[in-house]
Design a protein around this motif. Structure first.
Motif, mmCIF file in Angstrom:
data_model
loop_
_atom_site.group_PDB
_atom_site.id
_atom_site.type_symbol
_atom_site.label_atom_id
_atom_site.label_comp_id
_atom_site.label_asym_id
_atom_site.label_seq_id
_atom_site.Cartn_x
_atom_site.Cartn_y
_atom_site.Cartn_z
ATOM 1 N N GLN A 88 0.820 -1.224 0.000
ATOM 2 C CA GLN A 88 0.000 0.000 0.000
ATOM 3 C C GLN A 88 0.851 1.269 0.000
ATOM 4 O O GLN A 88 0.368 2.338 -0.315
ATOM 5 C CB GLN A 88 -0.916 0.021 1.229
ATOM 6 N N LYS A 89 2.110 1.130 0.401
ATOM 7 C CA LYS A 89 2.978 2.309 0.545
ATOM 8 C C LYS A 89 3.986 2.450 -0.595
ATOM 9 O O LYS A 89 4.906 3.247 -0.509
ATOM 10 C CB LYS A 89 3.724 2.245 1.887
ATOM 11 N N ILE A 90 3.805 1.665 -1.626
ATOM 12 C CA ILE A 90 4.719 1.769 -2.769
ATOM 13 C C ILE A 90 4.204 2.854 -3.713
ATOM 14 O O ILE A 90 3.021 2.904 -4.040
ATOM 15 C CB ILE A 90 4.858 0.419 -3.518
ATOM 16 N N HIS A 91 5.120 3.709 -4.132
ATOM 17 C CA HIS A 91 4.748 4.790 -5.050
ATOM 18 C C HIS A 91 4.879 4.330 -6.510
ATOM 19 O O HIS A 91 4.007 4.589 -7.335
ATOM 20 C CB HIS A 91 5.648 6.006 -4.793
ATOM 21 N N ALA A 92 5.980 3.655 -6.822
ATOM 22 C CA ALA A 92 6.179 3.210 -8.211
ATOM 23 C C ALA A 92 7.067 1.981 -8.275
ATOM 24 O O ALA A 92 7.844 1.707 -7.359
ATOM 25 C CB ALA A 92 6.799 4.330 -9.015
ATOM 26 N N LEU A 93 6.930 1.266 -9.382
ATOM 27 C CA LEU A 93 7.755 0.077 -9.626
ATOM 28 C C LEU A 93 8.451 0.235 -10.972
ATOM 29 O O LEU A 93 7.880 0.812 -11.894
ATOM 30 C CB LEU A 93 6.870 -1.179 -9.681
ATOM 31 N N LYS A 94 9.661 -0.276 -11.071
ATOM 32 C CA LYS A 94 10.369 -0.235 -12.356
ATOM 33 C C LYS A 94 11.312 -1.438 -12.445
ATOM 34 O O LYS A 94 12.091 -1.666 -11.521
ATOM 35 C CB LYS A 94 11.166 1.064 -12.456
ATOM 36 N N PRO A 95 11.239 -2.193 -13.530
ATOM 37 C CA PRO A 95 12.172 -3.321 -13.660
ATOM 38 C C PRO A 95 13.609 -2.817 -13.723
ATOM 39 O O PRO A 95 13.851 -1.719 -14.207
ATOM 40 C CB PRO A 95 11.784 -3.975 -14.987
ATOM 41 N N ASP A 96 14.534 -3.634 -13.227
ATOM 42 C CA ASP A 96 15.936 -3.237 -13.233
ATOM 43 C C ASP A 96 16.768 -4.371 -13.824
ATOM 44 O O ASP A 96 16.243 -5.443 -14.135
ATOM 45 C CB ASP A 96 16.374 -2.924 -11.791
ATOM 46 N N TYR A 97 18.051 -4.141 -13.962
ATOM 47 C CA TYR A 97 18.925 -5.155 -14.538
ATOM 48 C C TYR A 97 19.014 -6.382 -13.634
ATOM 49 O O TYR A 97 18.903 -6.256 -12.426
ATOM 50 C CB TYR A 97 20.320 -4.574 -14.784
ATOM 51 N N GLY A 98 19.204 -7.512 -14.258
ATOM 52 C CA GLY A 98 19.371 -8.754 -13.507
ATOM 53 C C GLY A 98 18.080 -9.290 -12.943
ATOM 54 O O GLY A 98 18.095 -10.024 -11.967
ATOM 55 N N GLY A 99 16.954 -8.933 -13.531
ATOM 56 C CA GLY A 99 15.658 -9.463 -13.102
ATOM 57 C C GLY A 99 15.113 -8.857 -11.829
ATOM 58 O O GLY A 99 14.110 -9.330 -11.294
ATOM 59 N N LYS A 100 15.801 -7.829 -11.323
ATOM 60 C CA LYS A 100 15.319 -7.192 -10.088
ATOM 61 C C LYS A 100 14.256 -6.135 -10.428
ATOM 62 O O LYS A 100 14.141 -5.729 -11.577
ATOM 63 C CB LYS A 100 16.478 -6.515 -9.359
ATOM 64 N N ILE A 101 13.507 -5.701 -9.420
ATOM 65 C CA ILE A 101 12.524 -4.627 -9.619
ATOM 66 C C ILE A 101 12.841 -3.519 -8.616
ATOM 67 O O ILE A 101 13.006 -3.787 -7.422
ATOM 68 C CB ILE A 101 11.074 -5.129 -9.451
ATOM 69 N N LEU A 102 12.933 -2.305 -9.118
ATOM 70 C CA LEU A 102 13.215 -1.160 -8.256
ATOM 71 C C LEU A 102 11.893 -0.633 -7.688
ATOM 72 O O LEU A 102 10.961 -0.351 -8.439
ATOM 73 C CB LEU A 102 13.922 -0.074 -9.064
ATOM 74 N N VAL A 103 11.839 -0.522 -6.357
ATOM 75 C CA VAL A 103 10.624 -0.050 -5.688
ATOM 76 C C VAL A 103 10.868 1.358 -5.151
ATOM 77 O O VAL A 103 11.840 1.575 -4.435
ATOM 78 C CB VAL A 103 10.260 -0.976 -4.502
ATOM 79 N N THR A 104 10.027 2.298 -5.508
ATOM 80 C CA THR A 104 10.118 3.635 -4.911
ATOM 81 C C THR A 104 8.973 3.762 -3.925
ATOM 82 O O THR A 104 7.805 3.641 -4.303
ATOM 83 C CB THR A 104 10.019 4.725 -5.999
ATOM 84 N N MET A 105 9.327 3.969 -2.656
ATOM 85 C CA MET A 105 8.305 4.062 -1.624
ATOM 86 C C MET A 105 7.680 5.459 -1.636
ATOM 87 O O MET A 105 8.165 6.356 -2.321
ATOM 88 C CB MET A 105 8.906 3.782 -0.238
ATOM 89 N N GLU A 106 6.626 5.635 -0.841
ATOM 90 C CA GLU A 106 5.937 6.933 -0.794
ATOM 91 C C GLU A 106 6.854 8.057 -0.333
ATOM 92 O O GLU A 106 6.691 9.200 -0.729
ATOM 93 C CB GLU A 106 4.719 6.838 0.127
ATOM 94 N N ASN A 107 7.843 7.705 0.520
ATOM 95 C CA ASN A 107 8.784 8.730 1.009
ATOM 96 C C ASN A 107 10.020 8.843 0.100
ATOM 97 O O ASN A 107 11.045 9.364 0.507
ATOM 98 C CB ASN A 107 9.206 8.453 2.448
ATOM 99 N N LYS A 108 9.900 8.300 -1.118
ATOM 100 C CA LYS A 108 10.945 8.338 -2.165
ATOM 101 C C LYS A 108 12.148 7.441 -1.860
ATOM 102 O O LYS A 108 13.141 7.468 -2.590
ATOM 103 C CB LYS A 108 11.428 9.774 -2.443
ATOM 104 N N GLU A 109 12.063 6.667 -0.782
ATOM 105 C CA GLU A 109 13.130 5.716 -0.480
ATOM 106 C C GLU A 109 13.097 4.593 -1.518
ATOM 107 O O GLU A 109 12.014 4.202 -1.968
ATOM 108 C CB GLU A 109 12.901 5.139 0.918
ATOM 109 N N LYS A 110 14.276 4.108 -1.899
ATOM 110 C CA LYS A 110 14.316 3.082 -2.941
ATOM 111 C C LYS A 110 14.747 1.725 -2.374
ATOM 112 O O LYS A 110 15.721 1.643 -1.616
ATOM 113 C CB LYS A 110 15.258 3.511 -4.061
ATOM 114 N N LEU A 111 14.016 0.697 -2.764
ATOM 115 C CA LEU A 111 14.327 -0.669 -2.341
ATOM 116 C C LEU A 111 14.346 -1.560 -3.581
ATOM 117 O O LEU A 111 13.798 -1.173 -4.615
ATOM 118 C CB LEU A 111 13.248 -1.193 -1.380
ATOM 119 N N TYR A 112 14.953 -2.716 -3.456
ATOM 120 C CA TYR A 112 14.974 -3.637 -4.595
ATOM 121 C C TYR A 112 14.218 -4.921 -4.284
ATOM 122 O O TYR A 112 14.380 -5.488 -3.211
ATOM 123 C CB TYR A 112 16.407 -3.992 -4.963
ATOM 124 N N ILE A 113 13.412 -5.355 -5.249
ATOM 125 C CA ILE A 113 12.777 -6.680 -5.135
ATOM 126 C C ILE A 113 13.761 -7.629 -5.804
ATOM 127 O O ILE A 113 14.118 -7.425 -6.969
ATOM 128 C CB ILE A 113 11.421 -6.728 -5.866
#
Lengths: 164, 161
Positions: free
Chosen positions: B109-134
Motif C-alpha cells: 500500500q505504501k509503494i509509489h512506483a515500480l520499475k524493472p531493473d537489470y538482472g531481473g530485479k525490480i526497483l521499488v520507490t516508496m511513498e517517502n521516495k526511499e528506494k528498495l529492490y525486489i
C-alpha cells in the motif's frame, strides 16, 4: 549436463550472429565489400567458445547458485582474455586505428543495448505501477469495509406496540 | 452472557447481532470491540527510544531484518519489532505485506512506483521516495500478486479464477 548441451547451440548461434553483425559493420565502415571465409570460421570458433562459456556462467545447469555479479565476472574476464588472444593470433587489425574502430563499434552497440533496455524498463515500469495502483485501490476498499452499525432498535417496544 | 453462532451461506456479509436486556458496560465494550475489530488487527507493538508504542501496520512502509533484529520503518520513525520477519510475513500477508528479499518485507500500500531493473530485479520507490529492490527470487511472486507478467503468470491467474 544433458540440459547444458541442449542449451549450448542456442547460445553459440547468438554469439556467432553478434560477431557477424559487428564484423560486417566494421568492414562496411572500413570500405571492404567482401568477408573472407576464414573470418567466418573464426567467428564460428569465437561464437562456440563464448556461447559455451556463457551457458556455463549464466545457466543453472552446472552452477546452480551464484549471484549475478559473480557470474558476470566469471563470464567477462576469460572472454576478454580470449578475445584479446584471438585478435592477436588471427591478426584482426593491422593498425591501432582499426582496434579503435572495433572498440567504438562495441561501445556504440553497448550504449544502444542500454538505451533499448532503459526504454523497455520505463514502459514496463509504467505498466507495473498501473497494476499496483489498481491493487492498492482494490485493497483500500476492502480495508474500509469496517463493521458498521446498521440497525439499533428495541424489540420489547415493538412487541408492546404490537400487543396494543 | 450467552454466545450464539449461526452459519448462513445465503448472506453476503457476516452480521453481528447483540441482543441485550440493558445496555450496560459489557454490551458497550462488546459493541466497541466489534466496531474497532479492523483497527485492532492492524496494530503491532514496537520499541523506539526505550519506549513501547502501538504502531498501526498501515503506517509501516517496510520491515527489515538486521543482525537478527526486526525493524519497521514508517515515514517518520524507525521501530524495533518484537517478532521475526517470517512471522510478520505469515501474519500480515493478507494486509499487503509481502517479502521482497531475504531480509525485507514491504507494505504494498505504501509503494509509489515500480520499475524493472537489470538482472531481473525490480526497483521499488516508496511513498517517502526511499528506494528498495525486489530480488530476482521474489519478483515473480510480486508480479503474480499484482497480476503482471508473462503468459505463465496469466495462466496461473486464469486457473485460480
Amino acid at each position: 549436463m544433458k540440459e547444458f548441451l541442449k542449451k549450448v547451440p542456442d547460445k553459440i548461434s547468438l554469439y556467432t550472429t553478434i560477431y557477424m553483425v559487428a564484423f560486417t559493420v566494421f568492414n562496411l565502415l572500413n570500405g571492404t565489400d567482401s568477408i573472407p571465409t576464414v573470418k567466418l570460421l573464426q567467428g564460428l570458433f569465437i561464437g562456440a567458445c563464448i556461447g559455451s562459456w556463457s551457458e556455463f556462467s549464466f545457466g543453472k545447469c552446472i552452477i546452480s547458485e551464484m549471484s549475478l555479479r559473480k557470474r558476470t565476472w566469471l563470464f567477462v574476464i576469460p572472454i576478454s582474455l580470449l578475445l584479446f588472444a584471438t585478435a592477436v593470433i588471427f591478426q584482426w587489425a593491422a593498425s591501432p586505428n582499426d582496434y579503435l574502430k572495433v572498440f567504438c563499434i562495441l561501445l556504440l552497440y553497448w550504449l544502444f543495448c542500454i538505451l533499448v533496455l532503459e526504454i523497455s524498463h520505463l514502459a514496463k515500469g509504467r505498466h507495473y505501477t498501473i497494476k499496483l495502483k489498481a491493487y492498492q485501490s482494490e485493497s483500500s476498499h476492502e480495508a474500509s469495509d469496517a463493521p458498521q452499525l446498521v440497525t439499533a432498535y428495541d424489540v420489547t417496544d415493538n412487541k408492546n406496540g404490537a400487543d396494543k | 452472557m450467552l454466545l450464539e453462532l449461526k452459519r448462513n451461506k445465503d448472506i453476503k456479509e457476516t452480521c453481528v447481532t447483540v441482543e441485550y436486556r440493558e445496555r450496560d458496560k459489557q454490551v458497550n465494550s462488546l459493541v466497541d470491540y466489534v466496531s474497532h475489530l479492523n483497527k485492532m488487527d492492524k496494530l503491532v507493538m514496537a520499541n523506539a527510544e526505550n519506549s513501547l508504542y502501538q504502531v498501526n501496520l498501515q503506517d509501516i512502509l517496510y520491515m527489515e531484518s538486521v543482525d537478527r533484529r526486526t525493524f519497521g520503518y514508517t515515514a517518520e520513525k524507525t521501530y524495533e519489532l518484537n517478532c521475526k520477519l517470517y512471522e510478520i510475513e505469515e501474519l500480515y500477508q493478507s494486509l499487503g505485506f509481502i517479502r521482497i528479499s531475504k531480509s525485507c518485507i514491504v507494505n504494498l500500500q505504501k509503494i509509489h512506483a515500480l520499475k524493472p531493473d537489470y538482472g531481473g530485479k525490480i526497483l521499488v520507490t516508496m511513498e517517502n521516495k526511499e528506494k528498495l529492490y525486489i530480488s530476482r527470487q521474489y519478483a515473480p511472486v510480486i508480479k503474480e500478486k499484482l497480476g503482471i507478467g508473462g503468459k505463465k503468470n496469466e495462466r496461473i491467474s486464469k486457473k485460480s479464477t
